[in-house]
Design a protein around this motif. Structure first.
Motif, PDB file in Angstrom:
ATOM      1  N   VAL A 172      -1.997   3.012  -7.692  1.00 47.15           N
ATOM      2  CA  VAL A 172      -1.530   4.104  -6.781  1.00 47.15           C
ATOM      3  C   VAL A 172      -0.440   3.615  -6.023  1.00 47.15           C
ATOM      4  CG1 VAL A 172      -1.905   5.434  -4.621  1.00 47.15           C
ATOM      5  CG2 VAL A 172      -3.740   5.100  -6.420  1.00 47.15           C
ATOM      6  N   ILE A 173       0.838   4.248  -5.754  1.00 44.75           N
ATOM      7  CA  ILE A 173       1.664   4.044  -5.075  1.00 44.75           C
ATOM      8  C   ILE A 173       1.776   4.676  -3.880  1.00 44.75           C
ATOM      9  CG2 ILE A 173       3.461   5.531  -6.380  1.00 44.75           C
ATOM     10  CD1 ILE A 173       5.724   3.356  -5.651  1.00 44.75           C
ATOM     11  N   MET A 174       2.114   4.129  -2.491  1.00 44.44           N
ATOM     12  CA  MET A 174       2.118   4.992  -1.290  1.00 44.44           C
ATOM     13  C   MET A 174       3.469   4.608  -0.538  1.00 44.44           C
ATOM     14  SD  MET A 174      -1.795   5.015  -0.232  1.00 44.44           S
ATOM     15  CE  MET A 174      -3.065   5.909  -1.053  1.00 44.44           C
ATOM     16  N   ALA A 175       3.923   5.651   0.038  1.00 42.87           N
ATOM     17  CA  ALA A 175       5.224   5.510   0.953  1.00 42.87           C
ATOM     18  C   ALA A 175       4.802   6.072   2.151  1.00 42.87           C
ATOM     19  CB  ALA A 175       6.424   6.233   0.469  1.00 42.87           C
ATOM     20  N   ALA A 176       5.006   5.360   3.298  1.00 41.00           N
ATOM     21  CA  ALA A 176       4.441   5.756   4.830  1.00 41.00           C
ATOM     22  C   ALA A 176       5.232   4.918   5.840  1.00 41.00           C
ATOM     23  CB  ALA A 176       3.005   5.583   4.712  1.00 41.00           C
ATOM     24  N   GLY A 177       6.478   5.242   6.074  1.00 43.65           N
ATOM     25  CA  GLY A 177       7.202   4.730   7.097  1.00 43.65           C
ATOM     26  C   GLY A 177       6.970   5.345   8.300  1.00 43.65           C
ATOM     27  N   THR A 178       6.017   5.066   8.972  1.00 45.66           N
ATOM     28  CA  THR A 178       5.412   5.944  10.098  1.00 45.66           C
ATOM     29  C   THR A 178       5.245   5.265  11.502  1.00 45.66           C
ATOM     30  OG1 THR A 178       3.218   5.416   9.601  1.00 45.66           O
ATOM     31  CG2 THR A 178       4.056   7.422   8.598  1.00 45.66           C
ATOM     32  N   PHE A 179       5.401   5.887  12.396  1.00 40.95           N
ATOM     33  CA  PHE A 179       5.139   5.261  13.889  1.00 40.95           C
ATOM     34  C   PHE A 179       3.565   4.994  14.128  1.00 40.95           C
ATOM     35  CE2 PHE A 179       9.223   7.355  14.246  1.00 40.95           C
ATOM     36  CZ  PHE A 179      10.026   6.646  14.867  1.00 40.95           C
ATOM     37  N   ILE A 180       2.831   5.995  13.717  1.00 44.89           N
ATOM     38  CA  ILE A 180       1.350   5.835  13.735  1.00 44.89           C
ATOM     39  C   ILE A 180       1.026   5.407  12.432  1.00 44.89           C
ATOM     40  CG2 ILE A 180      -0.825   6.983  13.994  1.00 44.89           C
ATOM     41  CD1 ILE A 180       0.976   6.849  16.768  1.00 44.89           C
ATOM     42  N   GLN A 181       0.065   4.345  12.333  1.00 45.07           N
ATOM     43  CA  GLN A 181      -0.186   3.875  11.002  1.00 45.07           C
ATOM     44  C   GLN A 181      -1.059   4.766  10.428  1.00 45.07           C
ATOM     45  OE1 GLN A 181      -3.224   0.276   9.991  1.00 45.07           O
ATOM     46  NE2 GLN A 181      -1.154  -0.665  10.123  1.00 45.07           N
ATOM     47  N   GLY A 182      -0.928   5.307   8.999  1.00 43.48           N
ATOM     48  CA  GLY A 182      -1.334   6.123   8.427  1.00 43.48           C
ATOM     49  C   GLY A 182      -1.385   7.485   8.706  1.00 43.48           C
TER      50      GLY A 182
END
Length: 422
Positions: free
Chosen positions: A367-377
């Motif tokens: 699985v590949i996941m992209a998540a550049g977020t202020f809140i993790q997840g």
């Protein structure tokens, strides 16, 4: 020469973007109307319960008589058309929240029947296997049954009727699509499901995993016949501000049982220090209708642009929306990976990180996941993920602002342009 290419690319992008926004103009207006109705509903609930700044004060220790916490529960219940609700930062994820709701309602010897097929991967360990020793539902003697959806994505009612038994205590519905190429279920469809399920077993509980669905329509499943719903605050209802938490809403007796599971029998929702989170949860809920609307508009835009370029999308740009998720199908693994990496590259946080496919625990394929977020997840923020398997489908969701989603789509298409896919 490079500048000439860049200029040509910019011209092409502006044409694609303008065409998509023009064709989706009516869908955008519909989203705006939904945002208004939900925003008014939230404000009216705040006003009804006389929310004041003293409700934002934190509590410590046991958190006895935390009026901010108590009023927060009342506000959620009113907005979701429920008898009661619990909203807590102590619920660490959507899976934890759903688990608390199910364990609260079910007892050894009961049966849990998923009418919308196999649930999302993270619930598989909660369901468990008999004797697994983990404290799963199966370990406690609770049987789980899954009735697969029909090829067109609708409920197999003959299969549900055949699978239901005198032990069936909870009918479970997953509102969102998960990793399936099918429509998510609208609130109207969930209402119809609830009515049919009650006809099969009137005493059974209709539970809805409401993750990704809150505020995408102007009603929630508890307003359409569901007995109990659950969701995560780092998805839609947290408005991008809640740093953690979950909610459970529905019938008062069922919410109380879930609260006993969340803490302990006899304690329930009467204690639990909010530890300075109350204001952000209130303010996030206030902002949630608008932020969800921004994310939905972004999904519509992405669908229109990619569909116009010959890609398959689900939902299509003019389909009704009932969650945040936008699926896009690619012809091979390579462009799928480049797309997800482009979503990361377009983030304000961790844009320099390059995600790669990996063997995540609980998944059958890399699985590949992209998540550049202020809140993790934080799934209300722009993210994307994809199992590396045929058909090659990326699942994009969220976006705190429409402009960010648009920027990410541009980034992905520029990557495709540079690599010769466009």
């Amino acid at each position: 020469m490079i500048e000439s290419k860049t200029t040509e690319w910019e011209r092409q992008w502006e044409q694609w973007s303008a065409a998509a926004e023009e064709q989706a103009a009516e869908q955008f207006r519909r989203v705006d109307r939904t945002v208004e109705r939900n925003q008014w509903k939230v404000i009216e609930a705040f006003q009804k319960h006389k929310v004041s700044d003293f409700h934002f004060a934190g509590s410590t220790g046991y958190g006895y008589n935390d009026r901010g916490r108590e009023v927060l529960d009342l506000v959620y219940a009113d907005v979701f058309g429920a008898e009661a609700a619990i909203v807590r930062p102590h619920l660490v994820s959507g899976t934890h929240t759903i688990s608390a709701a199910l364990f609260g309602c079910l007892r050894p010897g009961d049966e849990l029947l998923f009418v919308t097929g196999r649930p999302y991967d993270t619930l598989h360990k909660v369901i468990g296997k008999p004797g697994d020793g983990t404290g799963s539902l199966a370990d406690w003697g609770i049987r789980s049954v899954e009735v697969a959806l029909l090829p067109d994505g609708s409920v197999d009612w003959d299969g549900v009727a055949a699978a239901a038994s005198e032990s069936t205590k909870v009918f479970a519905i997953q509102r969102s699509r998960g990793y399936d190429w099918r429509p998510s279920f609208t609130v109207a469809q969930i209402g119809e499901m609830a009515a049919r399920l009650k006809a099969i077993r009137p005493e059974a509980i209709v539970f809805v995993d409401n993750c990704y669905g809150e505020f995408t329509e102007d009603r929630e499943p508890t307003e359409a016949g569901a007995d109990l719903i659950a969701g995560s605050l780092i998805k839609n209802p947290g408005g991008g501000l809640a740093a953690s938490g979950g909610y459970i809403a529905g019938r008062k007796d069922l919410v109380e049982l879930a609260a006993y599971r969340m803490t302990a029998p006899g304690i329930g929702g009467e204690v639990g220090a909010m530890l300075g989170t109350t204001r952000s949860i209130y303010q996030g809920f206030f902002l949630a209708p608008l932020i969800v609307g921004q994310a939905v508009k972004g999904s519509i835009f992405a669908s229109a642009v990619f569909e116009n370029l010959g890609f398959q999308t689900h939902p299509r740009w003019d389909d009704p929306r009932t969650d945040l998720i936008q699926a896009i199908r690619f012809p091979a693994a390579e462009p799928l990976i480049y797309f997800v990496q482009s979503i990361q590259k377009a983030a304000a946080v961790d844009s320099h990180v390059v995600p790669e496919p990996w063997d995540m625990p609980g998944y059958e394929h890399p699985v590949i996941m992209a998540a550049g977020t202020f809140i993790q997840g934080g799934s209300l923020e722009l993210s994307a993920d994809a199992p590396i398997r045929e058909p090659y489908i990326a699942y994009m969701q969220g976006g705190l602002t429409y402009a960010h989603v648009k920027f990410a789509v541009r980034q992905a298409l520029q990557e495709f342009h540079n690599r010769g896919y466009l």
